[in-house]
Design a protein around this motif. Structure first.
Motif, PDB file in Angstrom:
ATOM      1  N   VAL A 118      11.180  -2.399  -8.434  1.00  3.54           N
ATOM      2  CA  VAL A 118      10.563  -2.308  -7.111  1.00  3.54           C
ATOM      3  C   VAL A 118       9.194  -2.970  -7.175  1.00  3.54           C
ATOM      4  O   VAL A 118       8.421  -2.747  -8.112  1.00  3.54           O
ATOM      5  CB  VAL A 118      10.422  -0.843  -6.652  1.00  3.54           C
ATOM      6  CG1 VAL A 118       9.619  -0.755  -5.361  1.00  3.54           C
ATOM      7  CG2 VAL A 118      11.797  -0.212  -6.474  1.00  3.54           C
ATOM      8  N   VAL A 119       8.901  -3.797  -6.163  1.00  2.81           N
ATOM      9  CA  VAL A 119       7.574  -4.376  -5.982  1.00  2.81           C
ATOM     10  C   VAL A 119       6.952  -3.694  -4.765  1.00  2.81           C
ATOM     11  O   VAL A 119       7.499  -3.764  -3.664  1.00  2.81           O
ATOM     12  CB  VAL A 119       7.637  -5.898  -5.769  1.00  2.81           C
ATOM     13  CG1 VAL A 119       6.245  -6.452  -5.487  1.00  2.81           C
ATOM     14  CG2 VAL A 119       8.252  -6.584  -6.978  1.00  2.81           C
ATOM     15  N   ASP A 120       5.831  -3.033  -4.964  1.00  2.00           N
ATOM     16  CA  ASP A 120       5.201  -2.256  -3.899  1.00  2.00           C
ATOM     17  C   ASP A 120       4.028  -3.028  -3.309  1.00  2.00           C
ATOM     18  O   ASP A 120       2.931  -3.055  -3.862  1.00  2.00           O
ATOM     19  CB  ASP A 120       4.737  -0.904  -4.446  1.00  2.00           C
ATOM     20  CG  ASP A 120       4.150  -0.014  -3.363  1.00  2.00           C
ATOM     21  OD1 ASP A 120       4.202  -0.398  -2.178  1.00  2.00           O
ATOM     22  OD2 ASP A 120       3.641   1.071  -3.691  1.00  2.00           O
ATOM     23  N   CYS A 121       4.269  -3.652  -2.147  1.00  2.85           N
ATOM     24  CA  CYS A 121       3.217  -4.349  -1.406  1.00  2.85           C
ATOM     25  C   CYS A 121       2.887  -3.634  -0.101  1.00  2.85           C
ATOM     26  O   CYS A 121       2.218  -4.203   0.767  1.00  2.85           O
ATOM     27  CB  CYS A 121       3.656  -5.777  -1.070  1.00  2.85           C
ATOM     28  SG  CYS A 121       3.997  -6.835  -2.481  1.00  2.85           S
ATOM     29  N   ALA A 122       3.390  -2.422   0.055  1.00  6.04           N
ATOM     30  CA  ALA A 122       3.233  -1.700   1.317  1.00  6.04           C
ATOM     31  C   ALA A 122       1.867  -1.035   1.378  1.00  6.04           C
ATOM     32  O   ALA A 122       1.635  -0.034   0.706  1.00  6.04           O
ATOM     33  CB  ALA A 122       4.340  -0.659   1.460  1.00  6.04           C
ATOM     34  N   ALA A 123       0.978  -1.592   2.187  1.00  6.12           N
ATOM     35  CA  ALA A 123      -0.364  -1.012   2.325  1.00  6.12           C
ATOM     36  C   ALA A 123      -1.076  -1.639   3.509  1.00  6.12           C
ATOM     37  O   ALA A 123      -0.767  -2.763   3.918  1.00  6.12           O
ATOM     38  CB  ALA A 123      -1.180  -1.249   1.053  1.00  6.12           C
ATOM     39  N   LEU A 124      -2.033  -0.902   4.029  1.00  3.97           N
ATOM     40  CA  LEU A 124      -3.000  -1.466   4.971  1.00  3.97           C
ATOM     41  C   LEU A 124      -4.139  -2.065   4.165  1.00  3.97           C
ATOM     42  O   LEU A 124      -4.553  -1.497   3.149  1.00  3.97           O
ATOM     43  CB  LEU A 124      -3.523  -0.378   5.908  1.00  3.97           C
ATOM     44  CG  LEU A 124      -2.474   0.334   6.774  1.00  3.97           C
ATOM     45  CD1 LEU A 124      -3.119   1.452   7.572  1.00  3.97           C
ATOM     46  CD2 LEU A 124      -1.763  -0.646   7.696  1.00  3.97           C
ATOM     47  N   ILE A 125      -4.701  -3.199   4.616  1.00  3.76           N
ATOM     48  CA  ILE A 125      -5.573  -3.950   3.710  1.00  3.76           C
ATOM     49  C   ILE A 125      -6.889  -4.425   4.326  1.00  3.76           C
ATOM     50  O   ILE A 125      -7.670  -5.094   3.643  1.00  3.76           O
ATOM     51  CB  ILE A 125      -4.831  -5.173   3.140  1.00  3.76           C
ATOM     52  CG1 ILE A 125      -4.464  -6.142   4.273  1.00  3.76           C
ATOM     53  CG2 ILE A 125      -3.604  -4.761   2.358  1.00  3.76           C
ATOM     54  CD1 ILE A 125      -3.954  -7.495   3.785  1.00  3.76           C
ATOM     55  N   VAL A 126      -7.174  -4.108   5.581  1.00  8.69           N
ATOM     56  CA  VAL A 126      -8.361  -4.669   6.235  1.00  8.69           C
ATOM     57  C   VAL A 126      -9.570  -3.773   5.966  1.00  8.69           C
ATOM     58  O   VAL A 126      -9.603  -2.614   6.401  1.00  8.69           O
ATOM     59  CB  VAL A 126      -8.128  -4.828   7.744  1.00  8.69           C
ATOM     60  CG1 VAL A 126      -9.370  -5.417   8.410  1.00  8.69           C
ATOM     61  CG2 VAL A 126      -6.913  -5.724   7.998  1.00  8.69           C
ATOM     62  N   VAL A 127     -10.562  -4.298   5.271  1.00  8.10           N
ATOM     63  CA  VAL A 127     -11.707  -3.493   4.845  1.00  8.10           C
ATOM     64  C   VAL A 127     -12.481  -2.894   6.024  1.00  8.10           C
ATOM     65  O   VAL A 127     -12.731  -1.676   6.046  1.00  8.10           O
ATOM     66  CB  VAL A 127     -12.640  -4.313   3.926  1.00  8.10           C
ATOM     67  CG1 VAL A 127     -13.932  -3.553   3.659  1.00  8.10           C
ATOM     68  CG2 VAL A 127     -11.929  -4.629   2.611  1.00  8.10           C
TER      69      VAL A 127
END
Length: 255
Positions: free
Chosen positions: A70-79
């Motif tokens: 599994v590759v986990d790229c699930a995230a909110l990313i805007v500072v």
């Protein structure tokens, strides 16, 4: 090889999926489309839903029992958004991520690549960082990444999951075949803002004029998202060799 990419309709996840297809790896996409784009899933096995949805995760593994990793790229990313909405960021990036880990372990997933961030480091006097740099995340966003890595490290010690955390700065660019790219119309990163200013005939605003550089402006390092996608693929191919005994017992950090 078949892999599950959480957040696979987003900028980074969809580019990893494109690179996987080119390398003969079959991507299975999971994305709730809060920021991801449906068109980035075209022609790919796609499940629309949340990483916290245990029934959906069970369904995916039941239908694809041969998922290798599994590759986990699930995230909110805007500072700036994380500063304004920290509760949302801790919920999405940490609380739901922990639930996701439980669903993976329940389905006997043994390999996880976490798409992390080099923003968790404290920069040295030369502004460079490496794997041995101290951690000092400066925003709610980066603190969610650091906190979730703490969770990952503790879980790895139990042997339930082998985990590699990839930390990097500022991915830009697009899939060379233009199958995917940035998913937001109003970018917040410097290069995107520069392009936007050119497109709309606006003045590009420089943030800071007193940095210790030749002209006082800040310096930003970027990594091409296609290079980043291939870094994930190389990690997939070498996953088991990264660990001295078995892929279930250790936690690795790679910049």
């Amino acid at each position: 090889m078949k892999i599950l990419i959480a957040g696979g309709a987003g900028f980074i996840g969809s580019t990893i999926a494109s690179a996987c297809i080119d390398e003969g790896i079959e991507p299975i996409i999971l994305d709730n489309l809060v920021t991801g784009r449906r068109e980035f899933t075209a022609g790919r096995t796609f499940y629309e839903g949340d990483i916290a949805d245990g029934s959906l995760i069970d369904q995916i593994f039941a239908q694809h029992p041969d998922i290798y990793a599994v590759v986990d790229c699930a995230a909110l990313i805007v500072v700036p958004e994380s500063v304004a909405e920290p509760l949302r960021y801790y919920t999405e990036n940490v609380a739901k991520g922990i639930l996701f880990l439980g669903h993976l372990v329940r389905n006997d997933c043994r390999r996880l690549i976490f798409s992390s961030s080099a923003s968790i480091y404290a920069a040295g006097s030369d502004f460079a960082v490496d794997e041995n740099s101290p951690l000092d995340p400066l925003s709610p966003y980066s603190r969610t990444k650091a906190l979730f890595e703490t969770v990952l490290r503790d879980i790895s010690f139990t042997g339930a999951l082998g985990i590699v955390s990839l930390r990097y700065f500022n991915p830009v660019g697009a899939d060379p075949k233009m199958r995917s790219g940035l998913q937001v119309r109003r970018p917040t990163h410097a290069l995107g803002k520069m392009i936007e200013a050119r497109e709309f005939g606006e003045t590009f605003q420089i943030t800071g004029v007193d940095w210790p550089t030749r002209d006082g402006s800040g310096i930003r390092d970027y990594i091409h998202v296609w290079d980043l996608a291939h870094a994930h693929i190389q990690t997939l191919r070498r996953f088991d060799t990264l660990f001295p005994t078995n892929p279930q017992s250790y936690y690795q950090v790679i910049n």
